[in-house]
Scaffold this motif. Structure first.
Motif, PDB file in Angstrom:
ATOM      1  N   ALA A 154     -18.586  22.138   2.947  1.00 14.22           N
ATOM      2  CA  ALA A 154     -18.784  23.545   3.300  1.00 14.22           C
ATOM      3  C   ALA A 154     -17.768  23.989   4.354  1.00 14.22           C
ATOM      4  O   ALA A 154     -17.236  25.105   4.301  1.00 14.22           O
ATOM      5  CB  ALA A 154     -20.210  23.760   3.806  1.00 14.22           C
ATOM      6  N   ARG A 155     -17.496  23.114   5.314  1.00 12.85           N
ATOM      7  CA  ARG A 155     -16.498  23.427   6.331  1.00 12.85           C
ATOM      8  C   ARG A 155     -15.116  23.579   5.704  1.00 12.85           C
ATOM      9  O   ARG A 155     -14.343  24.464   6.082  1.00 12.85           O
ATOM     10  CB  ARG A 155     -16.474  22.310   7.383  1.00 12.85           C
ATOM     11  CG  ARG A 155     -15.382  22.401   8.422  1.00 12.85           C
ATOM     12  CD  ARG A 155     -15.449  23.671   9.228  1.00 12.85           C
ATOM     13  NE  ARG A 155     -14.441  23.710  10.258  1.00 12.85           N
ATOM     14  CZ  ARG A 155     -14.098  24.808  10.927  1.00 12.85           C
ATOM     15  NH1 ARG A 155     -14.704  25.964  10.670  1.00 12.85           N
ATOM     16  NH2 ARG A 155     -13.170  24.770  11.858  1.00 12.85           N
ATOM     17  N   HIS A 156     -14.824  22.748   4.708  1.00 12.17           N
ATOM     18  CA  HIS A 156     -13.550  22.838   4.009  1.00 12.17           C
ATOM     19  C   HIS A 156     -13.417  24.177   3.292  1.00 12.17           C
ATOM     20  O   HIS A 156     -12.365  24.842   3.347  1.00 12.17           O
ATOM     21  CB  HIS A 156     -13.432  21.671   3.019  1.00 12.17           C
ATOM     22  CG  HIS A 156     -12.118  21.597   2.336  1.00 12.17           C
ATOM     23  ND1 HIS A 156     -11.937  21.990   1.030  1.00 12.17           N
ATOM     24  CD2 HIS A 156     -10.897  21.171   2.768  1.00 12.17           C
ATOM     25  CE1 HIS A 156     -10.675  21.819   0.692  1.00 12.17           C
ATOM     26  NE2 HIS A 156     -10.019  21.322   1.719  1.00 12.17           N
ATOM     27  N   ALA A 190      -4.611  15.321  12.310  1.00 13.17           N
ATOM     28  CA  ALA A 190      -4.432  16.717  11.901  1.00 13.17           C
ATOM     29  C   ALA A 190      -5.002  17.675  12.939  1.00 13.17           C
ATOM     30  O   ALA A 190      -4.436  18.740  13.194  1.00 13.17           O
ATOM     31  CB  ALA A 190      -5.093  16.944  10.541  1.00 13.17           C
ATOM     32  N   LEU A 191      -6.135  17.308  13.551  1.00 15.26           N
ATOM     33  CA  LEU A 191      -6.695  18.151  14.611  1.00 15.26           C
ATOM     34  C   LEU A 191      -5.771  18.197  15.824  1.00 15.26           C
ATOM     35  O   LEU A 191      -5.660  19.230  16.497  1.00 15.26           O
ATOM     36  CB  LEU A 191      -8.070  17.633  15.012  1.00 15.26           C
ATOM     37  CG  LEU A 191      -9.230  17.976  14.087  1.00 15.26           C
ATOM     38  CD1 LEU A 191     -10.535  17.425  14.638  1.00 15.26           C
ATOM     39  CD2 LEU A 191      -9.338  19.490  13.899  1.00 15.26           C
ATOM     40  N   ALA A 216     -10.066  18.878   7.699  1.00 14.88           N
ATOM     41  CA  ALA A 216     -11.341  18.986   6.995  1.00 14.88           C
ATOM     42  C   ALA A 216     -11.310  18.221   5.673  1.00 14.88           C
ATOM     43  O   ALA A 216     -12.311  17.616   5.263  1.00 14.88           O
ATOM     44  CB  ALA A 216     -11.678  20.451   6.747  1.00 14.88           C
ATOM     45  N   GLN A 217     -10.170  18.233   5.003  1.00 15.32           N
ATOM     46  CA  GLN A 217     -10.052  17.491   3.753  1.00 15.32           C
ATOM     47  C   GLN A 217     -10.174  15.989   3.991  1.00 15.32           C
ATOM     48  O   GLN A 217     -10.840  15.269   3.229  1.00 15.32           O
ATOM     49  CB  GLN A 217      -8.717  17.811   3.088  1.00 15.32           C
ATOM     50  CG  GLN A 217      -8.553  17.237   1.695  1.00 15.32           C
ATOM     51  CD  GLN A 217      -7.269  17.717   1.044  1.00 15.32           C
ATOM     52  OE1 GLN A 217      -6.479  18.429   1.659  1.00 15.32           O
ATOM     53  NE2 GLN A 217      -7.075  17.313  -0.203  1.00 15.32           N
ATOM     54  N   PHE A 218      -9.561  15.512   5.057  1.00 19.04           N
ATOM     55  CA  PHE A 218      -9.693  14.092   5.390  1.00 19.04           C
ATOM     56  C   PHE A 218     -11.112  13.758   5.826  1.00 19.04           C
ATOM     57  O   PHE A 218     -11.603  12.638   5.587  1.00 19.04           O
ATOM     58  CB  PHE A 218      -8.692  13.695   6.474  1.00 19.04           C
ATOM     59  CG  PHE A 218      -7.297  13.475   5.960  1.00 19.04           C
ATOM     60  CD1 PHE A 218      -7.035  12.444   5.079  1.00 19.04           C
ATOM     61  CD2 PHE A 218      -6.255  14.300   6.360  1.00 19.04           C
ATOM     62  CE1 PHE A 218      -5.750  12.228   4.596  1.00 19.04           C
ATOM     63  CE2 PHE A 218      -4.968  14.101   5.882  1.00 19.04           C
ATOM     64  CZ  PHE A 218      -4.707  13.061   4.997  1.00 19.04           C
ATOM     65  N   ASP A 219     -11.790  14.709   6.475  1.00 18.51           N
ATOM     66  CA  ASP A 219     -13.183  14.483   6.846  1.00 18.51           C
ATOM     67  C   ASP A 219     -14.049  14.283   5.600  1.00 18.51           C
ATOM     68  O   ASP A 219     -14.953  13.438   5.578  1.00 18.51           O
ATOM     69  CB  ASP A 219     -13.716  15.667   7.664  1.00 18.51           C
ATOM     70  CG  ASP A 219     -13.295  15.587   9.125  1.00 18.51           C
ATOM     71  OD1 ASP A 219     -12.996  14.468   9.587  1.00 18.51           O
ATOM     72  OD2 ASP A 219     -13.261  16.633   9.799  1.00 18.51           O
ATOM     73  N   VAL A 220     -13.779  15.083   4.565  1.00 25.76           N
ATOM     74  CA  VAL A 220     -14.523  14.936   3.314  1.00 25.76           C
ATOM     75  C   VAL A 220     -14.291  13.551   2.723  1.00 25.76           C
ATOM     76  O   VAL A 220     -15.224  12.868   2.283  1.00 25.76           O
ATOM     77  CB  VAL A 220     -14.118  16.035   2.314  1.00 25.76           C
ATOM     78  CG1 VAL A 220     -14.702  15.753   0.937  1.00 25.76           C
ATOM     79  CG2 VAL A 220     -14.580  17.396   2.809  1.00 25.76           C
ATOM     80  N   GLN A 274     -24.157  15.064   5.538  1.00 25.67           N
ATOM     81  CA  GLN A 274     -22.903  15.160   6.288  1.00 25.67           C
ATOM     82  C   GLN A 274     -21.736  15.472   5.364  1.00 25.67           C
ATOM     83  O   GLN A 274     -20.844  16.259   5.712  1.00 25.67           O
ATOM     84  CB  GLN A 274     -22.656  13.850   7.041  1.00 25.67           C
ATOM     85  CG  GLN A 274     -23.601  13.608   8.201  1.00 25.67           C
ATOM     86  CD  GLN A 274     -23.389  12.249   8.830  1.00 25.67           C
ATOM     87  OE1 GLN A 274     -22.766  11.357   8.249  1.00 25.67           O
ATOM     88  NE2 GLN A 274     -23.938  12.062  10.031  1.00 25.67           N
ATOM     89  N   LEU A 275     -21.751  14.866   4.182  1.00 28.30           N
ATOM     90  CA  LEU A 275     -20.691  15.133   3.224  1.00 28.30           C
ATOM     91  C   LEU A 275     -20.732  16.585   2.750  1.00 28.30           C
ATOM     92  O   LEU A 275     -19.682  17.244   2.652  1.00 28.30           O
ATOM     93  CB  LEU A 275     -20.821  14.178   2.033  1.00 28.30           C
ATOM     94  CG  LEU A 275     -19.800  14.366   0.891  1.00 28.30           C
ATOM     95  CD1 LEU A 275     -18.379  14.193   1.418  1.00 28.30           C
ATOM     96  CD2 LEU A 275     -20.092  13.384  -0.233  1.00 28.30           C
ATOM     97  N   GLU A 276     -21.908  17.097   2.478  1.00 30.91           N
ATOM     98  CA  GLU A 276     -22.028  18.497   2.054  1.00 30.91           C
ATOM     99  C   GLU A 276     -21.582  19.446   3.161  1.00 30.91           C
ATOM    100  O   GLU A 276     -20.958  20.476   2.908  1.00 30.91           O
ATOM    101  CB  GLU A 276     -23.474  18.788   1.643  1.00 30.91           C
ATOM    102  CG  GLU A 276     -23.909  18.122   0.356  1.00 30.91           C
ATOM    103  CD  GLU A 276     -23.041  18.525  -0.821  1.00 30.91           C
ATOM    104  OE1 GLU A 276     -22.697  19.729  -0.913  1.00 30.91           O
ATOM    105  OE2 GLU A 276     -22.695  17.651  -1.640  1.00 30.91           O
ATOM    106  N   ALA A 277     -21.928  19.108   4.396  1.00 30.52           N
ATOM    107  CA  ALA A 277     -21.494  19.947   5.516  1.00 30.52           C
ATOM    108  C   ALA A 277     -19.971  19.944   5.650  1.00 30.52           C
ATOM    109  O   ALA A 277     -19.353  20.985   5.930  1.00 30.52           O
ATOM    110  CB  ALA A 277     -22.134  19.459   6.812  1.00 30.52           C
ATOM    111  N   ALA A 278     -19.346  18.786   5.430  1.00 29.79           N
ATOM    112  CA  ALA A 278     -17.886  18.706   5.504  1.00 29.79           C
ATOM    113  C   ALA A 278     -17.243  19.514   4.393  1.00 29.79           C
ATOM    114  O   ALA A 278     -16.219  20.179   4.594  1.00 29.79           O
ATOM    115  CB  ALA A 278     -17.447  17.246   5.435  1.00 29.79           C
TER     116      ALA A 278
END
Length: 322
Positions: free
Chosen positions: A223-225, A15-16, A159-163, A217-221
């Motif tokens: 938040a980025r989403h 996606a990136l 970002a969704q896939f990162d989560v 890391q999950l919370e940061a992802a």
């Protein structure tokens, strides 16, 4: 990839990559619009310079005629002085237009990636450029083809896939190692409920005692989403505003251009009448000079308004994403 962590990470990377493609498309769209704008500005300034040169020739000829009348006692010296002031002002304005035309030419050369000496343009009038009309009832979904909108959509998907990937990272992982002659034994050990329990317990213990790093890391992802969601909403609002501004611009610049074309036509008629009246001695020279100035000013304004109309059309196509 028991919990899909690697697959989600791969989808996020893809996606990136798509977002980078749309970023390139956005740059290309901006470049295309800038090239078109610079080219049409060059044509418009060339037309306006022709009007200015025609006015200069007329005023120089008038100055010669006035000087002859002064020598014959038919005209006052003040008329010649006034005409020289008007002529000098017109020469200054013409030089400024030439400077602007050269700057537009050099900017066009820069945008097309060549030196000004290499750029060759055919002489044509901006009046010969047909401005396409805007069809009513265009769907709002056209905004979704804008590269900036599609880029943020791709970033949001990443970002969704990162989560998902980081969420799967919290779950226990298993490694299947096959060694020559020992593969069956390892598989049998893994299938043993006791072995599976100790593997899972060890993975959970590793997750619990990592200082909450993975949870952070999950919370940061996440938040980025959420940040990208807000950014996406802002991009859509900006797109709607730009389209609305461009639609208003196309309508108003078309009306302005039509009005100035009519004013230029009326000014030419008025100048022809005043000139005949002056030739028979029924009008003074100041009235003739003032009417002539207004005529050339309206013609110049009409050409400038035509460029504004073309520029508004460019802005609309750029706002619609193509």
């Amino acid at each position: 990839d028991l919990w899909g962590r690697s697959g989600s990470a791969a989808e996020a990377a893809l996606a990136l990559a798509v977002a980078s493609i749309h970023q390139r498309e956005s740059v290309a769209l901006t470049l295309t619009a800038d090239v078109a704008s610079a080219y049409f500005e060059y044509l418009s300034l060339a037309d306006r310079i022709e009007i200015a040169e025609r006015g200069l020739r007329s005023r120089r000829n008038s100055l010669v005629a006035v000087d002859k009348r002064i020598s014959g006692g038919e005209s006052a010296a003040g008329d010649a002085a006034l005409l020289r002031v008007v002529l000098a002002t017109a020469e200054s304005s013409s030089a400024a237009l030439v400077q602007r035309r050269e700057r537009a030419f050099n900017r066009l050369a820069l945008l097309t990636g060549v030196s000004p000496a290499e750029l060759k343009l055919e002489r044509r009038s901006l009046a010969g450029v047909a401005v396409p009309s805007i069809n009513p009832g265009l769907p709002s979904e056209l905004l979704c083809r804008r590269p900036d909108v599609r880029r943020v959509e791709a970033q949001l998907s990443s970002a969704q896939f990162d989560v998902r990937s980081l969420r799967a990272n919290l779950l226990p992982s298993f490694s299947l190692l096959g060694e020559i002659g020992y593969g069956s034994r390892h598989l049998l050990a893994l299938s043993n409920p006791a072995s599976l329990f100790f593997l899972a317990a060890g993975s959970f213990a590793q997750t619990v005692f990592d200082g909450d790093r993975k949870e952070a890391q999950l919370e940061a992802a996440r938040a980025r989403h959420l940040e990208l969601l807000e950014l996406y909403a802002g991009i859509l609002l900006t797109a709607l505003r730009e389209v609305e501004d461009a639609l208003v611009g196309t309508r108003l610049t078309e009306e302005q251009h039509a009005a100035l074309v009519e004013a230029a036509s009326a000014s030419r008629t008025a100048f022809a009448i005043i000139r005949r009246t002056y030739e028979i001695g029924a009008a003074d020279y100041i009235a003739l000079l003032d009417t002539e100035q207004k005529m050339y000013a309206n013609e110049d304004a009409a050409d400038g308004a035509l460029y504004d109309r073309v520029r508004a059309a460019i802005d609309l196509y750029k706002a619609l994403g193509g």
